[in-house]
Design a protein around this motif. Sequence first.
Motif, PDB file in Angstrom:
ATOM      1  N   LEU A 380       0.858  -1.180   0.000  1.00  0.00           N
ATOM      2  CA  LEU A 380       0.000   0.000   0.000  1.00  0.00           C
ATOM      3  C   LEU A 380       0.893   1.229   0.000  1.00  0.00           C
ATOM      4  CD1 LEU A 380      -2.721  -0.946   2.656  1.00  0.00           C
ATOM      5  CD2 LEU A 380      -2.993  -0.898   0.176  1.00  0.00           C
ATOM      6  N   ASP A 381       0.448   2.281  -0.643  1.00  0.00           N
ATOM      7  CA  ASP A 381       1.211   3.524  -0.674  1.00  0.00           C
ATOM      8  C   ASP A 381       0.676   4.553   0.311  1.00  0.00           C
ATOM      9  OD1 ASP A 381       3.154   3.004  -2.914  1.00  0.00           O
ATOM     10  OD2 ASP A 381       1.287   2.615  -3.958  1.00  0.00           O
ATOM     11  N   GLY A 382      -0.524   4.313   0.824  1.00  0.00           N
ATOM     12  CA  GLY A 382      -1.098   5.215   1.810  1.00  0.00           C
ATOM     13  C   GLY A 382      -0.829   4.742   3.224  1.00  0.00           C
ATOM     14  N   ILE A 383      -1.128   5.608   4.182  1.00  0.00           N
ATOM     15  CA  ILE A 383      -0.989   5.296   5.600  1.00  0.00           C
ATOM     16  C   ILE A 383      -2.279   5.678   6.319  1.00  0.00           C
ATOM     17  CG2 ILE A 383       1.510   5.663   5.569  1.00  0.00           C
ATOM     18  CD1 ILE A 383       0.970   8.390   6.944  1.00  0.00           C
ATOM     19  N   SER A 384      -2.453   5.155   7.518  1.00  0.00           N
ATOM     20  CA  SER A 384      -3.604   5.551   8.323  1.00  0.00           C
ATOM     21  C   SER A 384      -3.394   6.944   8.893  1.00  0.00           C
ATOM     22  CB  SER A 384      -3.827   4.563   9.472  1.00  0.00           C
ATOM     23  OG  SER A 384      -4.846   5.051  10.338  1.00  0.00           O
ATOM     24  N   ALA A 397       6.194  10.031   8.295  1.00  0.00           N
ATOM     25  CA  ALA A 397       7.430   9.266   8.188  1.00  0.00           C
ATOM     26  C   ALA A 397       7.574   8.631   6.811  1.00  0.00           C
ATOM     27  CB  ALA A 397       7.477   8.190   9.273  1.00  0.00           C
ATOM     28  N   GLN A 398       6.455   8.224   6.211  1.00  0.00           N
ATOM     29  CA  GLN A 398       6.498   7.568   4.899  1.00  0.00           C
ATOM     30  C   GLN A 398       6.339   8.603   3.797  1.00  0.00           C
ATOM     31  OE1 GLN A 398       4.210   3.892   4.409  1.00  0.00           O
ATOM     32  NE2 GLN A 398       3.481   4.599   2.415  1.00  0.00           N
ATOM     33  N   ALA A 409       8.366  12.750  -8.634  1.00  0.00           N
ATOM     34  CA  ALA A 409       8.463  13.555  -7.416  1.00  0.00           C
ATOM     35  C   ALA A 409       8.470  12.635  -6.205  1.00  0.00           C
ATOM     36  CB  ALA A 409       7.317  14.557  -7.320  1.00  0.00           C
ATOM     37  N   TRP A 410       9.173  13.073  -5.186  1.00  0.00           N
ATOM     38  CA  TRP A 410       9.270  12.325  -3.923  1.00  0.00           C
ATOM     39  C   TRP A 410       9.156  13.347  -2.803  1.00  0.00           C
ATOM     40  CZ3 TRP A 410       8.681   7.449  -2.912  1.00  0.00           C
ATOM     41  CH2 TRP A 410       9.194   6.860  -1.753  1.00  0.00           C
ATOM     42  N   THR A 411       8.055  13.303  -2.077  1.00  0.00           N
ATOM     43  CA  THR A 411       7.728  14.341  -1.102  1.00  0.00           C
ATOM     44  C   THR A 411       7.816  13.808   0.318  1.00  0.00           C
ATOM     45  OG1 THR A 411       6.270  15.485  -2.663  1.00  0.00           O
ATOM     46  CG2 THR A 411       5.921  15.925  -0.325  1.00  0.00           C
TER      47      THR A 411
END
Length: 472
Positions: A380-384, A397-398, A409-411
């Motif tokens: 998964l690329d999302g977080i809670s 953090a992610q 892009a990397w944010t």
Amino acid sequence: MRHQIRIGCLLLIAVSLLTGTVQAEPARPNIVLMMADDLGWGDVHCFNPKSPIKTPQLDAMAAAGLQFNRFYSSSPVCSPTRGSCLTGRHPFRYGIYFANKGHLKSEELTLAELLQKHGYATGHFGKWHLGTLTTEMKDANRGKPDNTKEFSPPWKNGFEVCFSTESKVPTWDPMLKPLKDNHNGWDFIEDKSTAVAYGTHYWNEKGEVVRDNLDGDDSRVIMDRAVPFIEKATKDGKPFFTVIWFHAPHLPVVAGPEYAAMYSRYDTYKRNYYGCVTAMDEQVGRLRETLQQAGVAENTMLWFGSDNGALAPGRAPGSVGHFRGGKRSLYEGGVRVSGILEWPARVKAGTQTEFPAVTSDYLPTILDELKVEYTGQRPLDGISLLPVLAGTQTERAQSIGFESQGQLAWTTQQYKLYSKNAGKTWELYNLLSDPSEENNLASAHPEQVAEMSKQLAAWRDSCVRSDQGGDY
């Protein structure tokens, strides 16, 4: 003796109920994902007080909930972002690289499918753009007879009730266009005998074309279907998962007479753009009132966002505020959007956060709240975001990865690494001190560029493995 034991047990249960020691299972929240189409960060008044557009209902929603000042769409265009909302995964993992490219694969797990298994009523209303809706007739951008490859309608992806289009429609009288139409939009058609079919249809969950109640404001037409769905689910005692994806203010923009009159001092393009946004805003208010009257507003997760930023300044009346770029760009103006969450049971009214959130976070957040494990053995690329809502987490953090048409892009919480040419050259920005991306720090911080580009490369490799079927 047995009789005495039975009486004793009953007394213990009664005492427990009276004292509250038996804990009832917490009620599951209802979930509504609202999304505008091509709405700029600077279009909504609570984000940009200089906006000429009246958005009192979105302003009220933000005042009653949480305003995300750094909310991102996973892509600078439509279709990919929509996929991320439902899967929690970047669209490059399943072949939706751009608008009208690819489709939602049957192997992907959607929020609708996951929530349906847990007793939720599921409904999709408005724009879909994750595949075609028919294989029997010409429809919209890609629908045509025998085109089965890209057929992936919402009712094949976990939605029980649907009122959906494949792609864009005019924002007033959505089935019609003038004989000589302007791509950008037009004033509402007074004499409909002079109009012709636009060419995009609304479809229901049975795969049937819907032909009734399609006149007037398109946002109202959509909400006319979403409201009864919510009311029925509430009456049936079922939690609901409702996706409401407005067409406004994607071109062609058309405002009805009442809304155009609010902006009569502006030119045709602006008054129709501004007017259709205000009409959409009105329907947001209608939905909030519906939830109140149904007695479910307190425990409903009501989200609002946009699929990408507005078209770049000068190309459309929409505003990206002070940000750089616009739709189709991975600069902030193309992906930073107006994110709002209203959830009285869990979110304190009038709060704001600078936490970077993204549309891929919807799925992990919702599953975390429901204590439901993600059943797919896939990244998964999302977080809670629950810790953010609770106030226990203020920094991400992610990192958030982006890719679109050769742009990368990397944010992170502080920095953004950007490339316009697939990594041949790099730009580095400190988004905390330079959110408008005016000062490229790449030459001054080569070690930061090296580390972030390494992380980005690893993430891209993971996406390629997923796209090649490695997750299935």
